[in-house]
Design a protein around this motif. Structure first.
Motif, PDB file in Angstrom:
ATOM      1  N   CYS A 225       7.461 -17.868   1.549  1.00 56.36           N
ATOM      2  CA  CYS A 225       7.569 -19.197   2.178  1.00 56.36           C
ATOM      3  C   CYS A 225       6.556 -19.384   3.314  1.00 56.36           C
ATOM      4  CB  CYS A 225       8.980 -19.416   2.724  1.00 56.36           C
ATOM      5  SG  CYS A 225      10.266 -19.271   1.464  1.00 56.36           S
ATOM      6  N   ASN A 226       5.805 -18.334   3.687  1.00 51.50           N
ATOM      7  CA  ASN A 226       4.958 -18.345   4.884  1.00 51.50           C
ATOM      8  C   ASN A 226       5.730 -18.873   6.089  1.00 51.50           C
ATOM      9  OD1 ASN A 226       2.509 -17.779   6.277  1.00 51.50           O
ATOM     10  ND2 ASN A 226       2.061 -19.980   6.297  1.00 51.50           N
ATOM     11  N   LEU A 227       6.854 -18.238   6.333  1.00 50.74           N
ATOM     12  CA  LEU A 227       7.703 -18.585   7.469  1.00 50.74           C
ATOM     13  C   LEU A 227       8.151 -17.293   8.132  1.00 50.74           C
ATOM     14  CD1 LEU A 227      10.126 -21.338   6.087  1.00 50.74           C
ATOM     15  CD2 LEU A 227       8.317 -21.650   7.793  1.00 50.74           C
ATOM     16  N   ALA A 228       8.516 -17.389   9.399  1.00 56.27           N
ATOM     17  CA  ALA A 228       9.040 -16.193  10.063  1.00 56.27           C
ATOM     18  C   ALA A 228      10.013 -16.594  11.150  1.00 56.27           C
ATOM     19  CB  ALA A 228       7.895 -15.374  10.655  1.00 56.27           C
ATOM     20  N   ILE A 229      10.698 -15.584  11.651  1.00 56.79           N
ATOM     21  CA  ILE A 229      11.580 -15.781  12.800  1.00 56.79           C
ATOM     22  C   ILE A 229      11.258 -14.676  13.802  1.00 56.79           C
ATOM     23  CG2 ILE A 229      13.488 -14.504  11.711  1.00 56.79           C
ATOM     24  CD1 ILE A 229      15.330 -16.671  13.128  1.00 56.79           C
ATOM     25  N   ASN A 230      11.157 -15.046  15.065  1.00 55.68           N
ATOM     26  CA  ASN A 230      10.793 -14.085  16.094  1.00 55.68           C
ATOM     27  C   ASN A 230      11.958 -13.141  16.374  1.00 55.68           C
ATOM     28  OD1 ASN A 230      10.039 -12.829  18.672  1.00 55.68           O
ATOM     29  ND2 ASN A 230       8.446 -14.394  18.725  1.00 55.68           N
ATOM     30  N   LYS A 231      11.652 -11.852  16.521  1.00 53.04           N
ATOM     31  CA  LYS A 231      12.692 -10.845  16.743  1.00 53.04           C
ATOM     32  C   LYS A 231      13.545 -11.161  17.969  1.00 53.04           C
ATOM     33  CE  LYS A 231      13.425  -5.850  16.753  1.00 53.04           C
ATOM     34  NZ  LYS A 231      12.789  -4.526  16.612  1.00 53.04           N
ATOM     35  N   GLU A 232      12.934 -11.878  18.963  1.00 56.95           N
ATOM     36  CA  GLU A 232      13.649 -12.166  20.207  1.00 56.95           C
ATOM     37  C   GLU A 232      14.915 -12.988  19.995  1.00 56.95           C
ATOM     38  OE1 GLU A 232      10.735 -14.367  22.531  1.00 56.95           O
ATOM     39  OE2 GLU A 232      11.130 -16.206  21.422  1.00 56.95           O
ATOM     40  N   ILE A 233      14.998 -13.719  18.867  1.00 55.74           N
ATOM     41  CA  ILE A 233      16.204 -14.531  18.674  1.00 55.74           C
ATOM     42  C   ILE A 233      17.115 -14.042  17.549  1.00 55.74           C
ATOM     43  CG2 ILE A 233      15.283 -16.662  19.675  1.00 55.74           C
ATOM     44  CD1 ILE A 233      14.972 -17.680  16.760  1.00 55.74           C
ATOM     45  N   VAL A 234      16.794 -12.877  16.968  1.00 53.48           N
ATOM     46  CA  VAL A 234      17.724 -12.350  15.965  1.00 53.48           C
ATOM     47  C   VAL A 234      18.253 -11.004  16.425  1.00 53.48           C
ATOM     48  CG1 VAL A 234      16.752 -13.540  13.972  1.00 53.48           C
ATOM     49  CG2 VAL A 234      15.833 -11.323  14.659  1.00 53.48           C
ATOM     50  N   GLY A 235      19.196 -10.512  15.712  1.00 51.18           N
ATOM     51  CA  GLY A 235      19.787  -9.227  16.073  1.00 51.18           C
ATOM     52  C   GLY A 235      18.874  -8.074  15.725  1.00 51.18           C
ATOM     53  N   ASN A 237      18.745  -6.208  12.800  1.00 46.86           N
ATOM     54  CA  ASN A 237      18.253  -6.023  11.443  1.00 46.86           C
ATOM     55  C   ASN A 237      17.459  -7.207  10.937  1.00 46.86           C
ATOM     56  OD1 ASN A 237      19.416  -3.437  11.035  1.00 46.86           O
ATOM     57  ND2 ASN A 237      21.406  -4.484  10.995  1.00 46.86           N
ATOM     58  N   SER A 238      16.611  -6.940   9.942  1.00 47.31           N
ATOM     59  CA  SER A 238      15.822  -7.986   9.315  1.00 47.31           C
ATOM     60  C   SER A 238      16.725  -9.065   8.750  1.00 47.31           C
ATOM     61  CB  SER A 238      14.989  -7.398   8.167  1.00 47.31           C
ATOM     62  OG  SER A 238      13.926  -6.665   8.682  1.00 47.31           O
ATOM     63  N   PRO A 239      16.566 -10.286   9.201  1.00 49.21           N
ATOM     64  CA  PRO A 239      17.370 -11.370   8.649  1.00 49.21           C
ATOM     65  C   PRO A 239      16.786 -11.845   7.311  1.00 49.21           C
ATOM     66  CG  PRO A 239      15.887 -12.225  10.299  1.00 49.21           C
ATOM     67  CD  PRO A 239      15.599 -10.751  10.201  1.00 49.21           C
ATOM     68  N   LYS A 240      17.585 -12.642   6.599  1.00 46.68           N
ATOM     69  CA  LYS A 240      17.075 -13.292   5.391  1.00 46.68           C
ATOM     70  C   LYS A 240      16.162 -14.446   5.808  1.00 46.68           C
ATOM     71  CE  LYS A 240      19.731 -10.914   2.568  1.00 46.68           C
ATOM     72  NZ  LYS A 240      19.048  -9.753   1.966  1.00 46.68           N
ATOM     73  N   CYS A 241      15.264 -14.852   4.906  1.00 49.44           N
ATOM     74  CA  CYS A 241      14.411 -16.023   5.167  1.00 49.44           C
ATOM     75  C   CYS A 241      15.289 -17.274   5.260  1.00 49.44           C
ATOM     76  CB  CYS A 241      13.378 -16.184   4.056  1.00 49.44           C
ATOM     77  SG  CYS A 241      12.460 -17.743   4.157  1.00 49.44           S
ATOM     78  N   SER A 242      15.026 -18.090   6.251  1.00 51.17           N
ATOM     79  CA  SER A 242      15.845 -19.283   6.464  1.00 51.17           C
ATOM     80  C   SER A 242      15.629 -20.319   5.368  1.00 51.17           C
ATOM     81  CB  SER A 242      15.505 -19.905   7.825  1.00 51.17           C
ATOM     82  OG  SER A 242      14.144 -20.294   7.840  1.00 51.17           O
ATOM     83  N   ASN A 243      14.539 -20.183   4.642  1.00 49.21           N
ATOM     84  CA  ASN A 243      14.237 -21.166   3.596  1.00 49.21           C
ATOM     85  C   ASN A 243      14.722 -20.714   2.216  1.00 49.21           C
ATOM     86  OD1 ASN A 243      12.966 -23.664   2.786  1.00 49.21           O
ATOM     87  ND2 ASN A 243      11.343 -22.426   1.859  1.00 49.21           N
ATOM     88  N   CYS A 244      14.285 -19.480   1.787  1.00 46.07           N
ATOM     89  CA  CYS A 244      14.606 -19.042   0.416  1.00 46.07           C
ATOM     90  C   CYS A 244      15.703 -17.989   0.364  1.00 46.07           C
ATOM     91  CB  CYS A 244      13.337 -18.503  -0.264  1.00 46.07           C
ATOM     92  SG  CYS A 244      12.795 -16.918   0.403  1.00 46.07           S
ATOM     93  N   GLY A 246      15.466 -15.050   0.806  1.00 48.04           N
ATOM     94  CA  GLY A 246      14.912 -13.784   0.363  1.00 48.04           C
ATOM     95  C   GLY A 246      14.724 -12.825   1.538  1.00 48.04           C
ATOM     96  N   PRO A 247      14.250 -11.598   1.248  1.00 51.93           N
ATOM     97  CA  PRO A 247      14.075 -10.613   2.315  1.00 51.93           C
ATOM     98  C   PRO A 247      12.870 -10.951   3.207  1.00 51.93           C
ATOM     99  CG  PRO A 247      13.212  -9.771   0.246  1.00 51.93           C
ATOM    100  CD  PRO A 247      13.826 -11.101  -0.077  1.00 51.93           C
ATOM    101  N   THR A 248      12.921 -10.505   4.455  1.00 48.60           N
ATOM    102  CA  THR A 248      11.773 -10.660   5.361  1.00 48.60           C
ATOM    103  C   THR A 248      11.250  -9.288   5.737  1.00 48.60           C
ATOM    104  OG1 THR A 248      13.228 -10.666   7.282  1.00 48.60           O
ATOM    105  CG2 THR A 248      12.636 -12.823   6.360  1.00 48.60           C
ATOM    106  N   LYS A 249       9.993  -9.272   6.213  1.00 46.50           N
ATOM    107  CA  LYS A 249       9.356  -8.019   6.590  1.00 46.50           C
ATOM    108  C   LYS A 249       9.075  -8.039   8.090  1.00 46.50           C
ATOM    109  CE  LYS A 249       5.312  -5.311   5.429  1.00 46.50           C
ATOM    110  NZ  LYS A 249       3.955  -5.371   4.871  1.00 46.50           N
ATOM    111  N   GLU A 250       9.321  -6.940   8.756  1.00 47.65           N
ATOM    112  CA  GLU A 250       9.047  -6.874  10.190  1.00 47.65           C
ATOM    113  C   GLU A 250       7.568  -6.569  10.410  1.00 47.65           C
ATOM    114  OE1 GLU A 250      11.880  -4.611  12.619  1.00 47.65           O
ATOM    115  OE2 GLU A 250      10.193  -3.891  13.823  1.00 47.65           O
ATOM    116  N   ILE A 251       6.881  -7.479  11.087  1.00 48.54           N
ATOM    117  CA  ILE A 251       5.453  -7.234  11.371  1.00 48.54           C
ATOM    118  C   ILE A 251       5.147  -7.588  12.822  1.00 48.54           C
ATOM    119  CG2 ILE A 251       4.653  -7.641   8.989  1.00 48.54           C
ATOM    120  CD1 ILE A 251       3.772 -10.451   9.874  1.00 48.54           C
ATOM    121  N   LYS A 252       4.003  -7.076  13.284  1.00 45.69           N
ATOM    122  CA  LYS A 252       3.482  -7.423  14.608  1.00 45.69           C
ATOM    123  C   LYS A 252       2.618  -8.678  14.469  1.00 45.69           C
ATOM    124  CE  LYS A 252       4.787  -4.220  17.538  1.00 45.69           C
ATOM    125  NZ  LYS A 252       5.516  -4.670  18.729  1.00 45.69           N
ATOM    126  N   ALA A 253       2.640  -9.537  15.465  1.00 42.75           N
ATOM    127  CA  ALA A 253       1.854 -10.764  15.371  1.00 42.75           C
ATOM    128  C   ALA A 253       1.455 -11.263  16.756  1.00 42.75           C
ATOM    129  CB  ALA A 253       2.654 -11.835  14.630  1.00 42.75           C
TER     130      ALA A 253
END
Lengths: 412, 412
Positions: A225-235, A237-244, A246-253
């Protein structure tokens, strides 16, 4: 431009007093020069890149109805006391006049713009307005060791939108979102819209993050989906994608831009209100849309480079063509000069390495370091076929092209 | 641009908290807005004027071989201690980092540029170089009451030239002199080359002075030769003209630009030397060429205005045409919209007063206040003859012109 006219020299090795990749590369290639920690001069090639980035941003802001102004950097203490940020804003540089009065050096401009607008907004008919500037900002960063990614003096575009109600503000928020997507497309930079905290202003903001190990942010990225959520607002573990979902990947940005609703926070502080259609006084609702233009120059250096040097996208490259004459025969020299003149006459943006004292190898290595998208070489050998040798910075393929055909591409 | 999109409003009366004519006019007309004494925001129309002035200056600097860079405003204390100006420079704003280190806010950039160039200049082959920037500067002025003429934060072009010897520097000084004459010609501003004191750097400098009662300088002016000498370097009585030996007249004037040899002063401080052709180390000889771009905006407001408002020269006017639709009939409204669209399509720079709620008289008064060079009116009456009514801001003559003929002038 001729390389012989460019006073700023490249270095054989990266500077020793830099830790970050972007500063090492940009300084070695003579795009920027460090004055002190987090404070840089933009040398001729660097200023050209910065101007191109800022003009792309300016074009999109204008398309979105933005009106450009230029606010000062000296902000009276009184304005910052109204918002409580004279004390609360950590990274505020402050200065005093010898003749009375104190100033903050502007790191952001709500304190100036809201007080300015009190004169211009009084009725719903004065709204909405979209006001922006592209300007130098100051922040007393604790650890300015990331080159252009976290500087004490930096360039930024900040647009502020003012609305009669939240619905109108939310609508414009979507307009800006599209403008940002368009800017990154033009810059040739893959940016990930990332839901993040809105800080003191609102629950959420939208950051435009560029994947890079040099980033200070950790985001959970959904490639699909080319979407992400910043770690600062989630717990944790890797959350699901808010759109699909599906799984998300933890990356530096690295955060390149950030848009968020200011809502009525500063309108309340400055009492910026207007008379609505029904005659009732209401506070103005606002949004804020930041974009770090010098930081984006640093980001491009971080993510678009290889072991040989920089690799600029065409739209922000200091020049689109790096012309090199190899060999000192009068024939080659004459052909190089003519080709350069013909390119300029056609409106081409060429950097011409006309220096006699460098070897072909030195010139090629420098071309790779500077990272201009296309390299064109004239030599005895290419001239036998009335041709130039072309090589894209981003590819190993070398091809010959007849000079006439090559020049026709630059015809206006 | 449509006036309805321009958030910055004009005022019926000049602001009460300003003493100078330029600030009164520019604020009343919505070009600038005061944040605090000597600190101004450039509103949309003002920024357009500033950009036009700066682009004229930029064009002439490029023609003279100047290479543009952008230096920072945060200057480390250490650099200013090397020249002794950390203490000696009166109007220096200073700030501290919370994490150690002090900075001056750049009022001029020798302390930065000389240290920067140590990396780039080592041989006579690296000389000459001509380096400039157009940038925001800071000075802690004691009495910032003259609007844009003496501000605490202002815009300036500063070029520095570096040479292997004084003869070469003197030759380039003549080149710059011609560039300045050309700039003032393009700006439509009569400037008087004026011999003045070189301050701490050299015996003499050349100022470009504009005659105005608002000026802080007194000069002895020879009208015939368009030359002057600053009172500061002559005795009590009017001297003869240095060129024709004729009489001079004592007048007040505002300094718009200033060029002078820095000689070897800062090269000595920073040990900026180079290896000459004979292999001997020598100090670099330099010149400095300043031009106050925001001050020149103030000067134009001082000297080109009347009791009704501003009168911009064509080259720096925010727009070259002020289009007004008079009357609210659908026919007039349609014709106004079509004319505006046709002008824009032809690349014309038009400000279109499309506001329904204003009377013709209010629109005309505002056009005079804004001072755009040409006013074009469409009304029921002009449309009877398929025409627009044209009036130059600087003249009382009103003429009708057929719309088709009028538009043809804007054909690219």
């Amino acid at each position: 431009m001729r390389l012989s006219e460019l006073f700023a020299k490249t270095e054989r090795r990266p500077p020793k007093n830099e830790e970050s990749k972007n500063a090492k590369l940009l300084e070695q290639a003579g795009f920027i020069q460090k004055l002190s920690a987090g404070v840089y001069t933009f040398l001729p090639l660097g200023l050209r890149v910065l101007n191109k980035i800022e003009n792309i941003v300016r074009g999109e802001m204008n398309k979105a109805g933005g009106v450009e102004i230029l606010m000062p950097s000296l902000h009276p203490k009184e304005n910052w006391e109204i918002t409580g940020r004279w004390q609360a804003f950590d990274a505020l540089f402050k200065t005093k006049s010898n003749f009375g009065g104190e100033y903050a050096l502007g790191p952001t401009h709500e304190e100036v713009l809201y007080s300015l607008l009190k004169k211009h907004i009084s009725s719903y008919r004065d709204l909405p307005v979209y006001i922006y500037q592209i300007q130098t900002k100051f922040r007393d960063e604790k650890r300015p060791k990331a080159g252009l990614l976290r500087a004490r003096e930096f360039r930024m575009k900040d647009l502020y939108s003012f609305h009669a109600n939240d619905e109108d503000r939310d609508k414009y928020y979507e307009v800006m979102k599209k403008s940002y997507v368009e800017i990154f497309k033009k810059l040739g930079l893959a940016a990930i819209p990332t839901t993040a905290s809105g800080g003191t202003f609102s629950e959420l903001s939208l950051e435009f993050q560029v994947a890079s190990d040099a980033g200070e942010d950790t985001i959970y990225f959904c490639k699909k989906c080319n979407l992400a959520i910043n770690k600062e607002i989630v717990g944790l573990n890797s959350p699901k994608c808010s759109n699909c979902a599906g799984p998300t990947k933890e990356i530096k940005a690295i955060e390149a831009g950030n848009i968020f609703p200011l809502k009525e926070k500063y309108a309340n502080d400055f009492n910026l209100n207007f008379k609505g259609e029904a005659g009732k006084e209401k506070l103005v609702s606002a949004g804020c849309y930041g974009f770090g233009t010098s930081r984006v120059m640093g980001i491009i250096a971080e993510v678009m480079s290889d072991e040989k040097g920089l690799i600029w996208p065409n739209e922000v490259a200091p020049f689109t063509l790096h012309l090199i004459a190899v060999g000192e025969s009068p024939k080659v020299k004459k052909a190089g000069e003519k080709l350069y003149a013909d390119l300029i006459a056609r409106g081409g943006e060429a950097l011409y390495d006309d220096r006699a004292e460098r070897t072909a190898g030195e010139k090629f290595a420098e071309a790779d370091l500077l990272g201009i998208p296309l390299r064109a070489v004239v030599s005895e050998k290419t001239l036998e076929k009335d041709s130039v040798e072309l090589k894209e910075r981003n590819s190993e393929t070398i091809r010959l092209e007849v000079i006439k055909t090559f020049l026709e591409k630059y015809d206006k």
